[in-house]
Enzyme design. Structure first.
Site, PDB file in Angstrom:
ATOM      1  N   ALA A  71     -13.523 -11.015  27.295  1.00 50.37           N
ATOM      2  CA  ALA A  71     -13.694 -11.451  28.679  1.00 50.37           C
ATOM      3  C   ALA A  71     -13.466 -10.288  29.629  1.00 50.37           C
ATOM      4  O   ALA A  71     -12.802  -9.308  29.286  1.00 50.37           O
ATOM      5  CB  ALA A  71     -12.727 -12.587  29.000  1.00 50.37           C
ATOM      6  N   ASP A  72     -14.013 -10.404  30.818  1.00 45.51           N
ATOM      7  CA  ASP A  72     -13.791  -9.407  31.853  1.00 45.51           C
ATOM      8  C   ASP A  72     -13.875 -10.096  33.212  1.00 45.51           C
ATOM      9  O   ASP A  72     -14.661 -11.033  33.389  1.00 45.51           O
ATOM     10  CB  ASP A  72     -14.818  -8.285  31.774  1.00 45.51           C
ATOM     11  CG  ASP A  72     -14.384  -7.077  32.554  1.00 45.51           C
ATOM     12  OD1 ASP A  72     -13.518  -6.342  32.051  1.00 45.51           O
ATOM     13  OD2 ASP A  72     -14.875  -6.882  33.690  1.00 45.51           O
ATOM     14  N   THR A  73     -13.046  -9.628  34.135  1.00 42.54           N
ATOM     15  CA  THR A  73     -13.010 -10.190  35.480  1.00 42.54           C
ATOM     16  C   THR A  73     -13.038  -9.065  36.491  1.00 42.54           C
ATOM     17  O   THR A  73     -12.449  -8.012  36.269  1.00 42.54           O
ATOM     18  CB  THR A  73     -11.726 -11.027  35.685  1.00 42.54           C
ATOM     19  OG1 THR A  73     -11.740 -12.116  34.760  1.00 42.54           O
ATOM     20  CG2 THR A  73     -11.632 -11.593  37.089  1.00 42.54           C
TER      21      THR A  73
END
Length: 124
Positions: A71-73
């Site tokens: 995941a990445d934000t």
């Protein structure tokens, strides 16, 4: 997921906290995904690409039967992507800049199991 192990391909303490609060057991795996992006890439495309890269990098170290989560934000002010603050002062300046503005937070998520990847992006 029965006998499947969930593998988290992320160094983010927040992701670990979310899984633990949800009661989801996981194993952490180191991954060295390339996080370099073209400057013109849109925020939604950026987080999706990075989540997929992290997922694939983590999958290199485990069984294909395991489910690998990447995941990445990122925060975006218009089309400008704001990265992770370098230090406390940088975080303060970033928060000050965002204060009173309309901005977006994008999260890309990817999961791969048995060679099949599912991915998507959410915007808040």
């Amino acid at each position: 997921m029965n006998d499947t192990t969930l593998i988290l391909a992320s160094a983010s303490p927040r992701r670990r906290e979310l899984l633990e609060k949800a009661g989801i057991e996981y194993t952490l795996v180191e991954q060295n995904a390339d996080e370099n992006l073209a400057e013109e890439i849109l925020p939604a495309d950026a987080v999706l690409l990075l989540a997929e890269r992290k997922c694939l990098a983590g999958a290199e170290h485990v069984s294909p039967a395991d489910a690998v989560l990447g995941a990445d934000t990122l925060v975006a002010l218009g089309r400008e992507k704001l990265g992770k603050p370098k230090n406390e002062e940088d975080a303060f300046l970033m928060l000050r800049r965002l204060s009173g503005t309309t901005h977006a937070v994008y999260t890309g998520v990817a999961i791969i199991k048995d060679g099949v990847m599912y991915s998507g992006v959410d915007k808040t």
